[in-house]
Every structure is written in C-alpha cells, then in structure tokens.
Design a protein around this motif. Structure first.
Motif, PDB file in Angstrom:
ATOM      1  N   THR A 379       0.817  -1.220   0.000  1.00  0.00           N
ATOM      2  CA  THR A 379       0.000   0.000   0.000  1.00  0.00           C
ATOM      3  C   THR A 379       0.846   1.264   0.000  1.00  0.00           C
ATOM      4  N   ALA A 380       2.174   1.129  -0.021  1.00  0.00           N
ATOM      5  CA  ALA A 380       3.043   2.303   0.096  1.00  0.00           C
ATOM      6  C   ALA A 380       4.075   2.297  -1.015  1.00  0.00           C
ATOM      7  N   GLY A 381       4.754   3.448  -1.155  1.00  0.00           N
ATOM      8  CA  GLY A 381       5.830   3.557  -2.119  1.00  0.00           C
ATOM      9  C   GLY A 381       5.328   3.681  -3.539  1.00  0.00           C
ATOM     10  N   PRO A 382       6.254   3.682  -4.508  1.00  0.00           N
ATOM     11  CA  PRO A 382       5.840   3.731  -5.909  1.00  0.00           C
ATOM     12  C   PRO A 382       5.087   2.465  -6.303  1.00  0.00           C
ATOM     13  N   ALA A 397      12.345 -16.005 -10.432  1.00  0.00           N
ATOM     14  CA  ALA A 397      12.311 -16.005  -8.975  1.00  0.00           C
ATOM     15  C   ALA A 397      13.178 -14.919  -8.341  1.00  0.00           C
ATOM     16  N   PRO A 398      14.410 -14.644  -8.819  1.00  0.00           N
ATOM     17  CA  PRO A 398      15.190 -13.579  -8.177  1.00  0.00           C
ATOM     18  C   PRO A 398      14.501 -12.221  -8.217  1.00  0.00           C
ATOM     19  N   LEU A 399      13.891 -11.881  -9.347  1.00  0.00           N
ATOM     20  CA  LEU A 399      13.171 -10.610  -9.438  1.00  0.00           C
ATOM     21  C   LEU A 399      11.968 -10.602  -8.503  1.00  0.00           C
ATOM     22  N   GLU A 400      11.185 -11.675  -8.520  1.00  0.00           N
ATOM     23  CA  GLU A 400      10.015 -11.752  -7.645  1.00  0.00           C
ATOM     24  C   GLU A 400      10.410 -11.585  -6.183  1.00  0.00           C
ATOM     25  N   ARG A 401      11.492 -12.265  -5.768  1.00  0.00           N
ATOM     26  CA  ARG A 401      11.914 -12.180  -4.374  1.00  0.00           C
ATOM     27  C   ARG A 401      12.274 -10.744  -3.994  1.00  0.00           C
ATOM     28  N   ALA A 402      13.044 -10.070  -4.853  1.00  0.00           N
ATOM     29  CA  ALA A 402      13.474  -8.709  -4.549  1.00  0.00           C
ATOM     30  C   ALA A 402      12.285  -7.757  -4.459  1.00  0.00           C
ATOM     31  N   LEU A 403      11.333  -7.909  -5.374  1.00  0.00           N
ATOM     32  CA  LEU A 403      10.171  -7.024  -5.351  1.00  0.00           C
ATOM     33  C   LEU A 403       9.297  -7.302  -4.127  1.00  0.00           C
ATOM     34  N   GLU A 404       9.130  -8.587  -3.775  1.00  0.00           N
ATOM     35  CA  GLU A 404       8.345  -8.925  -2.586  1.00  0.00           C
ATOM     36  C   GLU A 404       9.010  -8.367  -1.325  1.00  0.00           C
ATOM     37  N   ASP A 405      10.336  -8.387  -1.271  1.00  0.00           N
ATOM     38  CA  ASP A 405      11.038  -7.820  -0.118  1.00  0.00           C
ATOM     39  C   ASP A 405      10.739  -6.330   0.019  1.00  0.00           C
ATOM     40  N   ARG A 411       8.114  -0.255   0.870  1.00  0.00           N
ATOM     41  CA  ARG A 411       8.784   0.646  -0.069  1.00  0.00           C
ATOM     42  C   ARG A 411       8.246   0.526  -1.485  1.00  0.00           C
ATOM     43  N   LEU A 412       7.284  -0.376  -1.718  1.00  0.00           N
ATOM     44  CA  LEU A 412       6.794  -0.607  -3.072  1.00  0.00           C
ATOM     45  C   LEU A 412       5.394  -1.193  -3.015  1.00  0.00           C
ATOM     46  N   THR A 413       4.565  -0.829  -3.984  1.00  0.00           N
ATOM     47  CA  THR A 413       3.294  -1.507  -4.231  1.00  0.00           C
ATOM     48  C   THR A 413       3.426  -2.248  -5.561  1.00  0.00           C
ATOM     49  N   PHE A 593      16.680   1.309 -10.078  1.00  0.00           N
ATOM     50  CA  PHE A 593      16.057   2.186 -11.071  1.00  0.00           C
ATOM     51  C   PHE A 593      14.701   2.684 -10.574  1.00  0.00           C
ATOM     52  N   VAL A 594      13.874   1.774 -10.049  1.00  0.00           N
ATOM     53  CA  VAL A 594      12.544   2.166  -9.584  1.00  0.00           C
ATOM     54  C   VAL A 594      12.643   3.119  -8.399  1.00  0.00           C
ATOM     55  N   LEU A 595      13.449   2.777  -7.404  1.00  0.00           N
ATOM     56  CA  LEU A 595      13.514   3.602  -6.192  1.00  0.00           C
ATOM     57  C   LEU A 595      14.166   4.951  -6.473  1.00  0.00           C
ATOM     58  N   ASP A 596      15.221   4.969  -7.287  1.00  0.00           N
ATOM     59  CA  ASP A 596      15.890   6.236  -7.599  1.00  0.00           C
ATOM     60  C   ASP A 596      14.994   7.150  -8.415  1.00  0.00           C
ATOM     61  N   ARG A 597      14.320   6.585  -9.412  1.00  0.00           N
ATOM     62  CA  ARG A 597      13.445   7.420 -10.242  1.00  0.00           C
ATOM     63  C   ARG A 597      12.230   7.891  -9.462  1.00  0.00           C
ATOM     64  N   ALA A 598      11.736   7.067  -8.542  1.00  0.00           N
ATOM     65  CA  ALA A 598      10.607   7.498  -7.711  1.00  0.00           C
ATOM     66  C   ALA A 598      11.006   8.667  -6.835  1.00  0.00           C
ATOM     67  N   ALA A 599      12.242   8.644  -6.318  1.00  0.00           N
ATOM     68  CA  ALA A 599      12.714   9.758  -5.501  1.00  0.00           C
ATOM     69  C   ALA A 599      12.955  11.003  -6.344  1.00  0.00           C
TER      70      ALA A 599
END
Length: 641
Positions: A379-382, A397-405, A411-413, A593-599
């Motif tokens: 519910t939060a973040g970009p 799986a590596p991408l899914e794990r990182a995004l779920e974290d 920090r992410l929806t 990329f996502v977190l930096d561009r969101a900031a």
C-alpha cells in the motif's frame, strides 16, 4: 546450502531453495538451486545424499542434470540461463553440444562401436563439430547415445520434416520407446520413437497431433491420456483405451465440480494431475490406469501452491514441492514423494520459504469489455505494474523475491496483471485484444492508487510488448518503464535467433496482411509521441536465444534523444537463477532504477544522459557519446543474424 546434519553458524540465515525438482527414478531425485549454488541430491529409504557431478568446462555453469538409477549422471554445462550447452558424462571421452532439457534414459541401447548393448539415452543435440559460441539452431537432431561411448559416434534418428529447433522428448513406460514432440505452424506433432531390441534400429510411429499448447498427450499405466484446454475452465482430461491414440476413443475423467485440470504427468500406475479448484486453490489428484477415477492426494489452503511437480511413466514414484502457510503465519516448502502402491505421500524435507506479501485482486475493464485481473500487494511507495509474458513468476524467482522484499518493507506496491498478449497479431482486431491490456491496467492504477504516487511498468519477454505499447501510447501515465529480455520487433523477429519458429504464435510478417497487423502492434514500429518519454531501463541477455538481444538494442537506439535510456547487457539467458551473480546484479539494477526514479519525481523536461553498459563480471558505464554495447556496434538496424 549446508550438507545434511551440518550445523550452520549462528546468525547465518539458511538459504531458501527456489526450484527445481529434476527427475524421478526408482528412489527419486531432485536438484535444488539456492543462493550458494546448485547440488544434485538423491533420496532413498535411508535418507538424502549428495551425488557427485562431473567437472564442467571452465567458465560454464550447470544448466541441467539427468541422473541415472545406477551409473553416472549426464550433465549439461553452458552459459548461465542459456538453452544450449556441452553435454558430458563420466566415462565418455568427449562431449557434445546439446539443447536443454530434452534427454530420456533407456535401460538398453545398442553400442555404436561394436560393443555390448547397455544403458544409454536419447537426446536433442548437434553434430560433433557444433560450437557453443554459435549454435546452429537449424541443425539440431535427435540422437541415441550408449553410456560410456564417445558422443562422436552417436546415431541421429531420421524424423522427416521436423522444425528442428523445437523438438522435445518425454519418457514412456516402454523401456525401448521415447515420445518425440515437435512444433511447427501452431501444431505439435507427436511421434513414438522405438529402438528395436535386437538391432537397435529406430522406428518412428506418427501419433495424433495437438493444435494448441494447452493440449497434452502422455503415456501412463500403458494407456494414453490426452488433455484439452488445460488450465482453463473448459479443461478436459481423456483416458484412452489401451492401444488407442485417437482422441475420439477416450472417455472424459470426471473431476469434482468447479475443478479443472491444469497439467498432468504420466506414472507407472496412471497419472498425477495438478488441478485448480474454484477460488484459485490448487490440488493434486492421482488417477490409476485400471480405474480412471480421480483420487485427491493433496490440497492446499487458499494461497498454497504446487509450483514444481515431476513424474515419469518409467518411475516408481512422483515428487512435488508444496508451498503452504504454517500455523505461525510463516510459509514453508515441503518436498513430498508418492511411491507407487501407497495411498498417501510422505514428506522428504521441509524448507524455509519466503511468505508471499498479502494482496488483493481487483478487476478493471479492457477495451473490449474483458474483465482484467490485477493483483495488488502493498500500500506504500511507488507502484510497479508487472507482466512476465510467456514465463511464470517462478522462472523469474530472483526478481520476484526482490520485489516482494520491497513490498514487505513498505517501499513498493506491486501490481501483477494477467494479460492476453500471446495471440497472433492478425487475429487481434485493431490491436485491442490482449496487447493493450497493460495500458488499461495502468489507467486503473493511476486512478485508484492516487495521482501523486510514481507509476512504473515492467515487461519481461513478450510482456515487454504490452509495456512498451502502454508507454508509447500514453507516456504521461508513467514515471519510468523497464523492459527485461524484451521482444520489441514484431516485424523482424523471424530473423532474430530462433524467432522464425514463433510465426504461428505471433504471426508471419512474410504475408502482407499479417505484416501490417504486426507493424501496428510492434513497439519498434509504433509512432513516437511528440513529447518526451519517461526514463527507460532495457536489459538484454548475452546468452538469450528466445528473445534475441537485438530486440532491446534496436529499441534503445530508436529512443535515444527522446528519453533517458539505460541499456544493460548481462551474461545470462532468458531465465534467471539465484545462484548466478549476474542475475542478482540485473535484479539490483531494476530495484535501484525504480527507487531512484521514484525519488527523482515526475520532472522529465530534461532527460538524463543516455547510457549503455555491459556486465561481464565487471561493469563499465559510459555516456551515449562514448562507448556503446559492443555487440550493438555489430548490429546495424535490420541486419540478419
């Protein structure tokens, strides 16, 4: 991963097994990937032990392992995530270039050098002079190998007019026979390859073909089983009488109400079926050959799943991985085994497993009125809108794990859309059905998650088509876009890698009416909007034979000057693994990329300087006025492979 019985140092988290169950024999085998690497483990009545693997060529990694009940395992070594590699076997004096994962063991194979018959296998490979650096995708063959003999003496099996690059093999309950499948023009041909017990001479028998990828033909308990429309509410599984292969001779298996078979595997006694129950719950059923009545083996609670199942008609057991929630709210993975003649499975091992972030499913309306499901986690973040294309989340799986974290950290929806983009272009009226589903999902997210939250879209493989179209049609919706191992050229794809074999799936640009439809959908051919485009990250794989790296490079070149383009190449294939450092670096680049561009915010008035980089163990990044991806310099627009 620590050995069984070994104590792990205090404070060091136990690696989480990701996948994959590999093969089954008399006792059962599985191969597990973990962040620390890959090992082959064998399970039997006494417990679990590690099986030694032959030493591989320098610089190559294990792509697949094919164990034997007795004797050495056959191991395919290649570039991380690739589809081609060197097939090796302890005792064989040489190796051969092969394509994964097609290999079927047989207990008795005639010698090619004048020796006695003995164990061996049938595989998909190339002539002895083929090179891994330039695999001849049109020259693949089905060959027969006697264990311990030189691969150079293996005999090719004549199959006639077969689309060679897409041949796969499956075992049967017959110790002298292998099921050969090949796909061309949207039709999958089935052939039964049999080696004569005395001479070993191969004979090939034609079986009924399949006109859909959701059709499956499997041999179990000495009868054929055929599934139609698998994975859909209309799915039907037919049990054919012994000796019959034509679908009209079969009787449908009666599953409980609101239960649809999704996939199935042949066993010595029948078949194991993974089914989806109303509400999305998954279940496993067993159907014995003497009484085609489904019996429930395992059923999870809502949210539980069976992401890996393996069985074989010549094996005495089936194995699967069941992922479910614990009583304390956590999640665990259970490797379970079902032995022939036993009524219930037994647990071989319980593994730590990351709990999926809780989510809710919303529905938005596509342009043709289709109810498009969008699953929201966080519910939060970009907000990141994601589509995997033709692959599953488990394959990434590596991408899914990182995004779920990031979701669990607030920090992410994450929004996952299930679209309908894998449809031949000439059957898509006005480009609407499927290929614009991500655009409709993005509009819904912008409206319902708040206009002030950054919105990104990520497409993998064919999912990149919908992601790129969404941005090019309505760039103002997005704050950034990510294309991973993308398909972008729907007109020139037959000349890229093995793209010529996907014309039945996507359309044939050599036919004028289909070429026009493909051009109207292709991100590389869509008109660019007048205003600036949001920043884009494009990742390509050096060893990707499914989505050739030139797809990403060509689109990056077209976008330069209109957007901040980051083009990155990694020494990986189309599917990522935790044990590959390059995969972890690629995933880290996505999250940064996502977190930096969101900031950074919404300001796109002055795009940042373009960049290109190649990740080959070291990283180099230069501006567009400096170096490009060196492979891109060898690929002028429109060049043939």
């Amino acid at each position: 991963m620590c050995a069984y019985g070994e104590r792990r140092p205090s404070g060091v988290p136990e690696p989480v097994a990701v996948h994959g169950l590999l093969a089954v024999g008399a006792a059962g085998y599985w191969w597990q990937d973990a962040e620390s690497g890959a090992r082959l483990l064998r399970g039997d009545a006494s417990g679990v032990s590690e099986v030694a693997l032959p030493e591989g060529p320098d610089g190559l990694t294990v792509l697949s392992v094919h164990p034997a009940d007795t004797g050495p395992a056959a191991v395919l070594y290649g570039h991380p995530g690739g589809d081609y590699g060197h097939l090796t076997e302890a005792g064989a004096p040489d190796r051969v270039l092969a394509r994964r994962p097609a290999l079927v063991r047989l207990p008795r194979v005639p010698s090619a050098t004048g020796g006695p018959a003995g164990p061996g296998f049938v595989y998909t490979g190339f002539p002895p002079d083929a090179r891994l650096e330039d695999p001849p995708v049109d020259g693949i063959r089905v060959a027969v190998h006697r264990t311990g003999e030189p691969f150079a003496h293996d005999r090719a099996v004549p199959l006639g007019d077969v689309p060679d690059a897409l041949v796969t093999l499956e075992p049967t309950a017959d110790p002298d026979a292998v099921l050969v499948k090949s796909t061309a023009r949207g039709v999958t041909a089935h052939r039964l390859l049999r080696l004569a017990p005395g001479s070993g001479r191969p004979t090939v028998t034609e079986l009924p073909a399949a006109s859909s990828p959701r059709t499956r033909l499997v041999l179990g308990a000495h009868r054929w089983w055929r599934g139609e429309a698998l994975g859909t509410p209309r799915a039907v599984l037919y049990a054919l009488p012994p000796g019959e292969t034509h679908p009209s001779a079969g009787e449908p298996v009666a599953f409980p109400d609101a239960t649809a078979p999704a996939w199935f595997w042949g066993t010595r006694q029948g078949v194991v079926v993974r089914a989806v129950v109303a509400g999305g719950t998954e279940a496993l059923y067993r159907i014995d050959g003497d009484s085609p009545e489904p019996r429930l083996l395992a059923q999870g609670a809502p949210g539980d799943s069976f992401p890996e199942v393996t069985a074989a008609p010549d094996a005495g057991c089936a194995l699967w991985l069941r992922v479910g929630r614990r009583s304390d709210g956590g999640t665990a993975g259970h490797v379970e085994q079902l032995l022939d003649g036993t009524p219930a499975p037994r647990t071989l091992r319980t593994l730590p497993w990351p709990a999926s972030a809780p989510g809710t499913t919303r529905f938005c309306a596509a342009g043709d009125g289709h109810r498009l499901p969008v699953r929201l986690s966080g519910t939060a973040g970009p907000v990141l809108l994601l589509e995997h294309g033709g692959l599953t989340a488990l394959a990434n799986a590596p991408l899914e794990r990182a995004l779920e974290d990031l979701v669990r950290a607030g920090r992410l929806t994450l929004a996952r859309a299930v679209t309908r983009s894998l449809v031949p272009a000439h059957r898509v009226p006005s480009g609407e059905r499927g290929y614009n589903d991500l655009l409709h999902a993005a509009r819904y997210l912008r409206e319902h998650t708040g206009p002030g939250r950054p919105l990104f879209v990520l497409g993998h493989s064919m999912g990149a088509v919908g992601a790129a179209r969404a941005v090019l049609l309505e760039p103002g919706l997005f704050d950034g876009w990510i294309l991973r191992f993308p398909v972008t050229d729907l007109v020139g794809f037959p000349a890229l890698g093995i793209g010529r074999y996907w014309t039945a799936l996507l359309g044939d640009p050599s036919r004028p009416e289909q070429r026009a439809a493909l051009a109207a959908l292709s991100p590389l051919h869509l008109p660019l909007p007048a205003g600036p485009l949001p920043p884009v990250l494009i990742q390509t794989g050096t060893h990707d034979t499914r989505a050739d790296a030139r797809h990403g490079r060509r689109l990056a070149e077209r976008l330069r000057g209109r957007a901040a383009v980051t083009l990155s190449g990694y020494p990986v294939g189309h599917v990522e693994r935790f044990c590959q450092a390059a995969s972890r670096r690629a995933v880290a680049e996505v999250t940064a990329f996502v977190l930096d561009r969101a900031a950074f915010g919404h300001d796109r008035a002055v795009p940042a300087r373009d960049s290109a980089c190649v990740h080959d163990g070291t990283s180099a990044r230069e501006g567009a006025s400096g170096a490009h991806d060196p492979a891109a310099a060898r690929d002028p627009e429109g060049a043939s492979p």
